[in-house]
Scaffold this motif. Sequence first.
Motif, PDB file in Angstrom:
ATOM      1  N   ASP A 142      -2.051  12.414  82.068  1.00 41.26           N
ATOM      2  CA  ASP A 142      -2.640  14.058  81.970  1.00 41.26           C
ATOM      3  C   ASP A 142      -3.398  14.504  83.933  1.00 41.26           C
ATOM      4  O   ASP A 142      -3.522  13.760  84.303  1.00 41.26           O
ATOM      5  CB  ASP A 142      -3.661  13.632  81.104  1.00 41.26           C
ATOM      6  CG  ASP A 142      -4.961  14.989  80.425  1.00 41.26           C
ATOM      7  OD1 ASP A 142      -4.336  16.493  81.537  1.00 41.26           O
ATOM      8  OD2 ASP A 142      -5.300  15.143  80.401  1.00 41.26           O
ATOM      9  N   SER A 143      -2.441  15.992  83.748  1.00 41.61           N
ATOM     10  CA  SER A 143      -3.207  16.228  84.666  1.00 41.61           C
ATOM     11  C   SER A 143      -4.915  16.677  84.960  1.00 41.61           C
ATOM     12  O   SER A 143      -5.088  16.945  86.257  1.00 41.61           O
ATOM     13  CB  SER A 143      -2.287  17.018  85.728  1.00 41.61           C
ATOM     14  OG  SER A 143      -2.401  17.946  85.603  1.00 41.61           O
ATOM     15  N   ASN A 144      -5.247  17.433  84.233  1.00 44.59           N
ATOM     16  CA  ASN A 144      -6.170  18.686  84.112  1.00 44.59           C
ATOM     17  C   ASN A 144      -7.301  18.354  82.880  1.00 44.59           C
ATOM     18  O   ASN A 144      -7.970  19.115  82.563  1.00 44.59           O
ATOM     19  CB  ASN A 144      -5.765  19.761  83.733  1.00 44.59           C
ATOM     20  CG  ASN A 144      -4.843  19.846  82.276  1.00 44.59           C
ATOM     21  OD1 ASN A 144      -4.603  19.203  80.898  1.00 44.59           O
ATOM     22  ND2 ASN A 144      -4.777  21.126  82.156  1.00 44.59           N
ATOM     23  N   ASP A 153      -7.829  17.665  79.680  1.00 39.92           N
ATOM     24  CA  ASP A 153      -7.634  18.042  78.455  1.00 39.92           C
ATOM     25  C   ASP A 153      -7.519  17.087  77.365  1.00 39.92           C
ATOM     26  O   ASP A 153      -6.978  16.973  76.658  1.00 39.92           O
ATOM     27  CB  ASP A 153      -6.914  19.491  78.390  1.00 39.92           C
ATOM     28  CG  ASP A 153      -5.595  19.565  78.165  1.00 39.92           C
ATOM     29  OD1 ASP A 153      -5.187  18.269  78.637  1.00 39.92           O
ATOM     30  OD2 ASP A 153      -5.024  20.217  78.949  1.00 39.92           O
ATOM     31  N   ILE A 208      -3.808  15.422  77.577  1.00 38.17           N
ATOM     32  CA  ILE A 208      -2.341  16.194  76.600  1.00 38.17           C
ATOM     33  C   ILE A 208      -1.978  15.439  78.009  1.00 38.17           C
ATOM     34  O   ILE A 208      -2.148  16.418  79.036  1.00 38.17           O
ATOM     35  CB  ILE A 208      -2.925  17.219  75.972  1.00 38.17           C
ATOM     36  CG1 ILE A 208      -3.131  17.059  74.978  1.00 38.17           C
ATOM     37  CG2 ILE A 208      -0.453  17.416  75.857  1.00 38.17           C
ATOM     38  CD1 ILE A 208      -3.125  18.909  74.163  1.00 38.17           C
ATOM     39  N   GLY A 209      -0.964  14.704  77.713  1.00 43.05           N
ATOM     40  CA  GLY A 209       0.310  14.480  79.254  1.00 43.05           C
ATOM     41  C   GLY A 209       0.862  15.883  79.811  1.00 43.05           C
ATOM     42  O   GLY A 209       0.849  16.807  78.396  1.00 43.05           O
ATOM     43  N   ASP A 210       1.623  16.064  80.928  1.00 41.19           N
ATOM     44  CA  ASP A 210       1.663  17.006  81.099  1.00 41.19           C
ATOM     45  C   ASP A 210       2.391  16.698  83.063  1.00 41.19           C
ATOM     46  O   ASP A 210       2.337  15.998  83.161  1.00 41.19           O
ATOM     47  CB  ASP A 210       0.700  18.176  81.300  1.00 41.19           C
ATOM     48  CG  ASP A 210      -0.249  17.578  82.344  1.00 41.19           C
ATOM     49  OD1 ASP A 210      -0.308  17.527  83.208  1.00 41.19           O
ATOM     50  OD2 ASP A 210      -1.678  17.869  81.827  1.00 41.19           O
ATOM     51  N   GLU A 264       0.921  23.619  76.485  1.00 45.54           N
ATOM     52  CA  GLU A 264       0.037  21.933  77.114  1.00 45.54           C
ATOM     53  C   GLU A 264       0.870  21.479  78.040  1.00 45.54           C
ATOM     54  O   GLU A 264      -0.332  20.504  78.586  1.00 45.54           O
ATOM     55  CB  GLU A 264       0.185  21.456  76.156  1.00 45.54           C
ATOM     56  CG  GLU A 264      -0.446  21.967  74.016  1.00 45.54           C
ATOM     57  CD  GLU A 264      -0.200  21.923  72.838  1.00 45.54           C
ATOM     58  OE1 GLU A 264      -1.323  21.217  72.355  1.00 45.54           O
ATOM     59  OE2 GLU A 264       0.467  20.997  72.995  1.00 45.54           O
TER      60      GLU A 264
HETATM   61 CA   LIG Z   1      -3.077  17.992  80.293  1.00 46.13          CA
END
Ligand SMILES: [Ca+2]
Length: 509
Positions: free
Chosen positions: A23-25, A27, A29-31, A75
């Motif tokens: 996850d980068s942000n 939330d 959720i991996g992205d 997402e």
């Molecule tokens: Ca994310």
Amino acid sequence: MPADKPTNIPKVCYEIFVRSFCDSNGDGIGDLNGIISKLDYLADLGIEAIWLTPIHPSPSYHKYDVTDYYAIEPEYGTMDDFRRLLAGAHRRGMAVYLDLIVNHTSTLHPWFREARKSKDNPYREFYWWMTQDQIDHLGISERETSDDSQVVYPWHTNPGDDEKYYGLFYKGMPDLNYHSEALREEIAKIVRFWLNDIGVDGFRLDAARHIYPEWDREQSVTFWDFFSKIVAKANPTAFTVGEVWADTEEVAPYFRHLNATFHFDLSFALQRMLVAGRDEQLIDKLIASFNLFQKYNPLFVNAIMLTNHDQERIGSVVNGNTAKIKLAASILLTLPGQPYLYYGEEIGMLGSKPDPYIREPFLWTADPDDPQLARWIKPQFTTPKTVAPLSAQIHDESSVFNHYKSLLHLRKTEPALAQVLAPNLQPVRLGNDELLAYFRPHADRSLMVIHNLGEHEVEFTIPEDKSLFTEVLFSTDPPHEKQLTTNRLSPHSSIILAPARVSAKPENQ
Ligand SMILES: [Ca+2]
Ligand SMILES: [Ca+2]
């Protein structure tokens, strides 16, 4: 048209379940930006291609029911993020394969929203429709379950409609009907968009054997003739790997049109052998498969894996036994083919069904507040209590991670292991089914590989024609270092042997 030889076939691939990787942000959720931040990690591990599970907009967490083939799931990020991911991977010499789902869409896809409106809607023909009478008349109201679908009743009601639609996997995933030329043209556009406008390197093709329903099964193979021609025209070096979840005989014809298909029979055989501790004539069966595949495409690429996102994780198959987790990797990474690691296998991640729990967050560190950690699910199997996180394994020479890394390096640098086309494999018969032994002949340097699958130390005798193979190239059995000193192999351990170097004759003076 046979699938041609792609240039630079990746020697080691890696499947990323996008939601769970990184996850980068914040939330949870991996992205895509998370993946970008791990490209150095993947390159350092030795990965040459990544397969991303679907990244198109979709109402489900797994995203195998697409609502827009031209966009990125919000997402996961944006198209700009994806372009950066692609450029970053290419800079590191890594290919990117998109998971393309052309067997079905989501019921929320605009095509299906239109199709379900009325019988004379132009999109009606994109899907399969029948009245209950027609279904009964053809005797197709029920289907036999398959490894990849437990659905028995594939016909689903469309409220206010006397016709039902066909959805093999689930009522939210209506199957596309390729008798429609208009649909075929739409699919061709999508392929050209991703290959030419965006620049992906290939596709992992979901549900490849289900393109046509059971009663039209043969046409599922010929569909890929149509598809591969579009791919070849758009980009002759693009790579295709198909999910044909079936036994080897049914898989083989798909090589006619696809570069690679996943070898499910091998995956399950490896799992059974690791559990039972006995060889089941794996090498003979593999060679028979190669002979069959070759009939359809001499340049076939056998895509091999321990498990993927639809199977119990290999770590759980062997009950978290570290020696067996390493043994599994030692076998996979010394067999011919193009291996696909399922993310987290390299740190020994665990996971059992239901599906979300074989897709748990990658464990980067032991910190529960690690911002990279995906949090969309509370993991039941892979936690810092059960699996050492990557941060702890990197500096531990004996870790699963460093075991994978050494083997991947060897696989890429030893010509006998690096050969992807024309699988070079011969059985070595040691007369004990607790041992799995094979020969990887190569003009530069041949190798012999021996694994002890069982619970006991085993004594072996190297066959006379292999008596020169005494140099230890790789070993998980401490007594064997550099030179073969004993003819014993510890439980669950592996050795890779090369011919002893003959000392050079002194030069004539
Ligand atoms: Ca994310
Ligand atoms: Ca289908």
